[in-house]
Every structure is written in structure tokens, then in C-alpha cells.
Design an enzyme around this catalytic site. Structure first.
Site, PDB file in Angstrom:
ATOM      1  CE  LYS A  22      -1.533   1.530   4.118  1.00  0.00           C
ATOM      2  NZ  LYS A  22      -1.266   2.919   4.519  1.00  0.00           N
ATOM      3  CG  ASN A  23       2.380   2.673   3.509  1.00  0.00           C
ATOM      4  OD1 ASN A  23       1.227   3.038   3.276  1.00  0.00           O
ATOM      5  ND2 ASN A  23       2.812   2.392   4.731  1.00  0.00           N
ATOM      6  CB  CYS A 125      -3.205  11.203  12.532  1.00  0.00           C
ATOM      7  SG  CYS A 125      -2.916   9.505  12.109  1.00  0.00           S
ATOM      8  NE  ARG A 130       1.076  10.185  10.222  1.00  0.00           N
ATOM      9  CZ  ARG A 130       0.530   9.263   9.435  1.00  0.00           C
ATOM     10  NH1 ARG A 130      -0.631   8.748   9.732  1.00  0.00           N
ATOM     11  NH2 ARG A 130       1.159   8.863   8.351  1.00  0.00           N
ATOM     12  CG  LEU A 134       9.948  17.677   7.940  1.00  0.00           C
ATOM     13  CD1 LEU A 134      10.436  16.269   8.270  1.00  0.00           C
ATOM     14  CD2 LEU A 134      11.013  18.698   8.310  1.00  0.00           C
ATOM     15  CG  ASP A 314       3.695   1.387   9.252  1.00  0.00           C
ATOM     16  OD1 ASP A 314       3.369   2.235  10.106  1.00  0.00           O
ATOM     17  OD2 ASP A 314       3.877   1.661   8.053  1.00  0.00           O
ATOM     18  NE  ARG A 406      -7.097   4.508   5.830  1.00  0.00           N
ATOM     19  CZ  ARG A 406      -6.570   5.606   6.316  1.00  0.00           C
ATOM     20  NH1 ARG A 406      -6.970   6.079   7.461  1.00  0.00           N
ATOM     21  NH2 ARG A 406      -5.624   6.244   5.660  1.00  0.00           N
TER      22      ARG A 406
HETATM   23  C1  EPZ Z   1       4.579   6.825   6.148  1.00  0.00           C
HETATM   24  O1  EPZ Z   1       3.857   7.896   6.732  1.00  0.00           O
HETATM   25  C2  EPZ Z   1       3.630   5.664   6.069  1.00  0.00           C
HETATM   26  N1  EPZ Z   1       2.506   6.024   5.226  1.00  0.00           N
HETATM   27  C3  EPZ Z   1       3.178   5.271   7.463  1.00  0.00           C
HETATM   28  O2  EPZ Z   1       2.365   4.127   7.338  1.00  0.00           O
HETATM   29  C4  EPZ Z   1       4.410   4.929   8.309  1.00  0.00           C
HETATM   30  O3  EPZ Z   1       4.005   4.666   9.619  1.00  0.00           O
HETATM   31  C5  EPZ Z   1       5.395   6.107   8.299  1.00  0.00           C
HETATM   32  O4  EPZ Z   1       5.714   6.466   6.926  1.00  0.00           O
HETATM   33  C6  EPZ Z   1       6.693   5.799   9.010  1.00  0.00           C
HETATM   34  O5  EPZ Z   1       7.309   4.689   8.435  1.00  0.00           O
HETATM   35  C7  EPZ Z   1       2.622   5.954   3.902  1.00  0.00           C
HETATM   36  O6  EPZ Z   1       3.660   5.605   3.363  1.00  0.00           O
HETATM   37  C8  EPZ Z   1       1.433   6.289   3.080  1.00  0.00           C
HETATM   38  P1  EPZ Z   1       6.791  10.151   8.031  1.00  0.00           P
HETATM   39  P2  EPZ Z   1       4.430   9.371   6.671  1.00  0.00           P
HETATM   40  O7  EPZ Z   1       6.672  11.440   7.280  1.00  0.00           O
HETATM   41  O8  EPZ Z   1       5.123   9.582   5.392  1.00  0.00           O
HETATM   42  C9  EPZ Z   1       7.287  13.459  11.471  1.00  0.00           C
HETATM   43  C10 EPZ Z   1       0.554   2.695   7.934  1.00  0.00           C
HETATM   44  O9  EPZ Z   1       0.064   2.174   8.972  1.00  0.00           O
HETATM   45  N2  EPZ Z   1       7.100  14.454  10.393  1.00  0.00           N
HETATM   46  O10 EPZ Z   1       7.956   9.284   7.737  1.00  0.00           O
HETATM   47  O11 EPZ Z   1       3.320  10.284   7.033  1.00  0.00           O
HETATM   48  C11 EPZ Z   1       6.013  12.643  11.708  1.00  0.00           C
HETATM   49  O12 EPZ Z   1       5.116  13.338  12.537  1.00  0.00           O
HETATM   50  C12 EPZ Z   1       1.126   4.083   8.003  1.00  0.00           C
HETATM   51  O13 EPZ Z   1       0.564   2.142   6.828  1.00  0.00           O
HETATM   52  C13 EPZ Z   1       7.238  15.795  10.689  1.00  0.00           C
HETATM   53  O14 EPZ Z   1       7.525  16.178  11.827  1.00  0.00           O
HETATM   54  O15 EPZ Z   1       5.460   9.325   7.872  1.00  0.00           O
HETATM   55  C14 EPZ Z   1       6.552  11.395  12.304  1.00  0.00           C
HETATM   56  O16 EPZ Z   1       6.782  11.571  13.658  1.00  0.00           O
HETATM   57  C15 EPZ Z   1       0.709   4.946   9.092  1.00  0.00           C
HETATM   58  N3  EPZ Z   1       7.051  16.709   9.673  1.00  0.00           N
HETATM   59  C16 EPZ Z   1       7.887  11.211  11.580  1.00  0.00           C
HETATM   60  O17 EPZ Z   1       8.217  12.498  11.047  1.00  0.00           O
HETATM   61  C17 EPZ Z   1       6.746  16.324   8.408  1.00  0.00           C
HETATM   62  O18 EPZ Z   1       6.591  17.197   7.536  1.00  0.00           O
HETATM   63  C18 EPZ Z   1       7.865  10.191  10.420  1.00  0.00           C
HETATM   64  O19 EPZ Z   1       6.763  10.478   9.575  1.00  0.00           O
HETATM   65  C19 EPZ Z   1       6.627  14.952   8.122  1.00  0.00           C
HETATM   66  C20 EPZ Z   1       6.807  14.035   9.133  1.00  0.00           C
END
Ligand code: EPZ
Length: 427
Positions: A22-23, A125, A130, A134, A314, A406
Site C-alpha cells: 500500500k505504502n 491522526c 503528523r 518538512l 508499522d 485501509r
Molecule cells: C509513512 O507515513 C507511512 N505512510 C506510514 O504508514 C508509516 O508509519 C510512516 O511512513 C513511518 O514509516 C505511507 O507511506 C502512506 P513520516 P508518513 O513522514 O510519510 C514526522 C501505515 O500504517 N514528520 O515518515 O506520514 C512525523 O510526525 C502508516 O501504513 C514531521 O515532523 O510518515 C513522524 O513523527 C501509518 N514533519 C515522523 O516524522 C513532516 O513534515 C515520520 O513520519 C513529516 C513528518
């Protein structure tokens, strides 16, 4: 509303096919907005989030056709052709973005191709705040002007975006993907430093390269993109879902079963394989995937979630369910999201002994779990409750299973296919 009813205690045996990730699929679909030619993606999982992304893209003007159904090319996945000949609307509305945060992945492609994007800010969320700062800072470094108004991100660029040096202060999967797609069409060279290294990002990079992008450093934390004026169509097969594979591996372990995961690749989940082996699970490669067996039950092992190649957040909830029946204790530390422990009070209702302190949970293994009615709070939390239900004595009913749909394709059918007593019922 649907519920999943499980009568626990049956070991999982036989085979289960692992679908496309999915991701990986979600950013790959968004990449169709970068070209006026057709992008064909195969091995797409059949999931609610994929439909949400298809609806979002259709709103931007993409024509989406299904080309193949189950069984195509030896996979269970679907093949979709996505053709965004013209971008007819650059707004990603609140109604779709609030349903799926990954909608924000259209931001980079839209502004890179058309010079404009208006994307609803994703709200809160269940697993953490989240933010998307960035994504926005990175796009600004490529020359986009960003404004926030009325709950929307408004991004504008005069002409093409221009290459730049983006150093991510924190590793972010989504921000790396958005910037990678935007940089592919920017003028000049972009360096993305401290980029996420998840296999789904390498998969996106490979697809972009097939579309004509020039990207070096794939699979590393520094991606160098030489922007091109236009990208063309391509065909791409979505990488297998390492999180689904990890979930089924843990399902095999928690039921003391013996399961072959067809299509799973150890190379995509080494940290998971290592941790499970340390816990006493037997994992070996087969010609068709991975075999997971756990005749003797598991022992407690400590786990800390980290960006890839570390242990994935995850799979944290599912690992907690597994550790709740281990011999001994396990310390599970979550470093990616600040609130990803919502499954714990539900597991406790089934008899798990878990204490949360700040970012860590101490799981003291109990002899066995007892079935109970429980409630899913997010996608992976629901998977952990299903795993607990498979191991528990008696009946477990998981409600709010729309979360699980989902990210897991027909999970109850797949589990029933390898021996679980599980069914979907409408409450
Ligand atoms: C991706 O989410 C995945 N989703 C998530 O999968 C997964 O848990 C996550 O990566 C971490 O591996 C998809 O790929 C669609 P991040 P993403 O940006 O991209 C902080 C599932 O269950 N952050 O790597 O949203 C954020 O808050 C899901 O399938 C900022 O601070 O995750 C978090 O603490 C849920 N500012 C950390 O970074 C930003 O602009 C990592 O988030 C972006 C992120």
C-alpha cells in the site's frame, strides 16, 4: 458496521500470498500526475486507500482504467493504467484528504507539473500529530511559494521549480517522496539529504527512472535528482508489502503455526526477520517466499522502532501482541510517532500485561490471552487485535474494522485460508 469475529487457538498452516505494498502504491499512483502519458502499475493491492487515491487523482483529471484482475502475472494484485493527459483541477479537497493523509503526496507532482497546487492540510491522526512542515519547507527550497489559508496549503511556482539542496532535519517517508517527485521535473540538480530509505521510496525512484527521471543514490539516504523537462509513460510492478508479510509472520508465530508467505522477501524486512528469529521464530527462504514456523512459542525480545532499515513502526502494535504471549518480558520503544500505543488498553482487555511509560511499553508475557470484544483505533492497531484474537482462548470480536480494510486486503479471507476460525460479520 462490519466486525471481525475470531475463535482463537488454531495454528496457521499452509500458504498465504503477500500483496503489493500500500505504502508504495499510493506515491506511485500520485506519480501519474507528473506526465501526460500513461503510467501502468501492476500488483496493486485491492484496498480502500487505493480507491481513495484513485478518486483523488480522477478529481485532478486522471483517467484510470483497470487492466487486470486477480491472478494477473502470477499476482493477486490489480493492474491500473493512469493517464493524466491534462490536469483539470489542482485542488485536493478536504473531504478526501481527511480520509487519507497520503493524499498530500499529490502536492509535489501538481506544483511541479502545473505551477499550482491547493491541497487541504491533513488534520490530526490517531497515532500522532503528523505535521507536513518538512514537505512544505522542501518545496520552498525548490522555489515554490507556500501559503496556508482556510485549512489549505496553496503552493505556486513561476515556471518550473528549480533544483536545490534539501536537508531533512528528521527522516520523513512522505516528505522524501513528495520532494523526489517534485525534483524530477525541476530545473537543475536537487540533492535530498537525510532522505528516508524505505523500500517503498526505492520503488518510487525506480518507477520515476522508468518514466525518464535521472536519480542517483537510490536506496541510500542521499538522493541526487537531475531534473528533466518532461517525463513519459512507463509500466511498473509494485514491490511486495513488507508490513503485510511481517503481520502474517507474526500471525504464524503467535498461533505456533507453520506458514509460507508467498512473494515475501527477507531483504525488505531484515530487521523484522532478525527480531523474530531472536524471539525463537524459525524463518527460512523458500523458492516462492519465506517460511515461518514457531512450534515452541516465542520468548521476549526488546524492540525499538526506527526509520528503515530499522524495525518498522508499522509492525510495532503487532509485535506487542506477539510479545504479550512470550515467555519473559519485552521492552518496546516507539521512536517515530508519539501516540502509537492505542492498541494497548484493548490488548489489556484480552489479558495482556503491558505498562506504558513515555515512549516505551513493558510487555510482560502472560500464559495466554482470553477473547473479548475490542475496538480498532487505527490500521496497525487493528491488525494487532486480530493477531491477539487468533491466539486467544474463546471469541474475540474486533469492531471498527474499516481501519483494517485501509491496509490489509481481505485479511479475514487470507487468515481463514490458512486455518483460522475467523469471519466478517455485519453488526
Ligand atoms: C509513512 O507515513 C507511512 N505512510 C506510514 O504508514 C508509516 O508509519 C510512516 O511512513 C513511518 O514509516 C505511507 O507511506 C502512506 P513520516 P508518513 O513522514 O510519510 C514526522 C501505515 O500504517 N514528520 O515518515 O506520514 C512525523 O510526525 C502508516 O501504513 C514531521 O515532523 O510518515 C513522524 O513523527 C501509518 N514533519 C515522523 O516524522 C513532516 O513534515 C515520520 O513520519 C513529516 C513528518
Amino acid at each position: 458496521m462490519d466486525q471481525i469475529r475470531i475463535r482463537g487457538g488454531r495454528p496457521l498452516t499452509g500458504t498465504v500470498r503477500i500483496g503489493g505494498a500500500k505504502n508504495a502504491a499510493l506515491p506511485l499512483m500520485a506519480a501519474c500526475l507528473l506526465t501526460d502519458e500513461t503510467l501502468t502499475l501492476s500488483n496493486l493491492p485491492h484496498l480502500v486507500d487505493i480507491t481513495t487515491m484513485a478518486n483523488l487523482l480522477a478529481g485532478h483529471g486522471a483517467e484510470i482504467r483497470m487492466q487486470g484482475e486477480a491472478g494477473d502475472g502470477g499476482h493477486t494484485g490489480r493492474t491500473l493504467s493512469l493517464h493524466a493527459g491534462k490536469i483539470t483541477d489542482t485542488t485536493a479537497p478536504y473531504d478526501l484528504v481527511r480520509r487519507m493523509r497520503a493524499s498530500v503526496l499529490v502536492l509535489g507532482p501538481l506544483v511541479a507539473r502545473t505551477g499550482h497546487a491547493r491541497v487541504s492540510l491533513p488534520g490530526g491522526c490517531a497515532i500522532g500529530t503528523r505535521p507536513v512542515d518538512l514537505h512544505l519547507k522542501g518545496l520552498q527550497q525548490l522555489g515554490a511559494e507556500i501559503e496556508l489559508a482556510e485549512g489549505y496549503i496553496e503552493a505556486r511556482a513561476k515556471g518550473r521549480l528549480r533544483g536545490g539542496h534539501v536537508l531533512f532535519p528528521t527522516v520523513s517517508v512522505g516528505a522524501t517522496e513528495n520532494l523526489l517527485m517534485a525534483a524530477a521535473l525541476a530545473e537543475g540538480e536537487t540533492v535530498l539529504a537525510n532522505a528516508a530509505r524505505e523500500p517503498e521510496i526505492a520503488d518510487l525512484a525506480r518507477c520515476l527512472i522508468a518514466m525518464g527521471a535521472e536519480i542517483a543514490g537510490v536506496g541510500t539516504d542521499t538522493l541526487t535528482v537531475r531534473g528533466v523537462e518532461r517525463l513519459h509513460g512507463a509500466r511498473h510492478e509494485v514491490v511486495p508489502d513488507r508490513i503485510e508479510a511481517g503481520t502474517f509472520a507474526m500471525a504464524a508465530a503467535i498461533t505456533r503455526g507453520d506458514l509460507e508467505l508467498l512473494g515475501a522477501r527477507a531483504g525488505l524486512m531484515e530487521s523484522v526477520v532478525d527480531k523474530l528469529c531472536e524471539a525463537g521464530v524459525e524463518i527460512s527462504p523458500t523458492e516462492r517466499g519465506l517460511r515461518v514456523a514457531c512450534p515452541g512459542g516465542v520468548r521476549g525480545v526488546d524492540v525499538m522502532t526506527e526509520p528503515f532499515p530499522g524495525f518498522p513502526t508499522d509492525l510495532q502494535a503487532q509485535m506487542t501482541a506477539l510479545m504479550s504471549v512470550a515467555s519473559g518480558a519485552a521492552m518496546i520503544t516507539e521512536t517515530i510517532f508519539e501516540n502509537r500505543f492505542m492498541h494497548i488498553p484493548e490488548l489489556a482487555r484480552m489479558g495482556a500485561n503491558v505498562t506504558v511509560h513515555n515512549a516505551s511499553s513493558l510487555v510482560r508475557g502472560v500464559g495466554g490471552l482470553k477473547g473479548a470484544p475490542v475496538m480498532a483505533t487505527d490500521l496497525r492497531a487493528s491488525a494487532s487485535l486480530v493477531l491477539a484474537g487468533l491466539a486467544a482462548e474463546g471469541e474475540t470480536v474486533v469492531s471498527r474494522v474499516y481501519h483494517i480494510d485501509r491496509g490489509y486486503e481481505r485479511i479475514e479471507e487470507k487468515l481463514a485460508g490458512c486455518g483460522a476460525d475467523i469471519e466478517r460479520v455485519t453488526a
